[in-house]
Write an enzyme that holds these catalytic residues in place. Sequence first.
Site, PDB file in Angstrom:
ATOM      1  CG  HIS A 140     -13.500 -23.581  10.605  1.00 12.75           C
ATOM      2  ND1 HIS A 140     -12.227 -22.988  10.209  1.00 12.75           N
ATOM      3  CD2 HIS A 140     -13.672 -23.303  12.026  1.00 12.75           C
ATOM      4  CE1 HIS A 140     -11.561 -22.478  11.226  1.00 12.75           C
ATOM      5  NE2 HIS A 140     -12.465 -22.700  12.479  1.00 12.75           N
ATOM      6  CD  GLU A 141     -16.630 -23.138  14.314  1.00 11.47           C
ATOM      7  OE1 GLU A 141     -16.660 -23.861  15.342  1.00 11.47           O
ATOM      8  OE2 GLU A 141     -15.856 -22.038  14.055  1.00 11.47           O
ATOM      9  CG  HIS A 146     -12.636 -26.305  15.547  1.00 11.61           C
ATOM     10  ND1 HIS A 146     -11.314 -26.119  15.697  1.00 11.61           N
ATOM     11  CD2 HIS A 146     -13.157 -25.090  15.015  1.00 11.61           C
ATOM     12  CE1 HIS A 146     -10.844 -25.019  15.241  1.00 11.61           C
ATOM     13  NE2 HIS A 146     -11.969 -24.315  14.968  1.00 11.61           N
TER      14      HIS A 146
END
Length: 211
Positions: A21-22, A25
């Site tokens: 997820h990170e 980004h």
Amino acid sequence: MNQALEFIFQILILIFSVVIHEVSHGATAYAMGDSTAKDEGRLTLNPVNHLDPFGSVILPVLTYLVGGFIFGWAKPVPYNPYNLKRPRWLGRISPDSLVGAAGPSANILIALFFGVLIRFAGVFSLPPQFLQIAIFIVFLNLILAIFNLIPIPPLDGSKVLFALLPARAHELEIFFERYGIFILLIFIFFLSGIILPIAAFLFRLITGLSF
């Protein structure tokens, strides 16, 4: 699967999911011209670079002990919105909103991939042990995606919301940025129960199973 082994697998799946997820980004920001995440060593799948003491360790243990389920997060990947370049194909869409949507989108893609494996488990002759792990991967990633898409700062959904709001709604954006953490706490304490039914519905839709 005994309880200790189940806990270990859930922790590993959580870490795997929040790290992707990170990194999503940071990778999206990097693709659009901002190297902040790369410069700080965050464009890596090495979990050590992403673990948050509370969100990645203490909270998952507490949620497992209290509710038998694991939830948590990793350290947010930093990026500088002023470095983001706007490709022509974006039109009026804010580059910041794409960076914000990248994390939940990654969780949705993970859920879809393992969900398809579950739905066609008979075709692939997958063992029951793998299916048990895949079911948790799908459900956890759906919860992470739904939670992060809530349009309340500092969650990712707020960046998407602000990108869709007209310019005259700037004061509303300032209000949400200022009081977002309090609004989020109210949501968590009083309204977070709506996440599980949504996740369960999407889980059935993707896998054909009930959770």
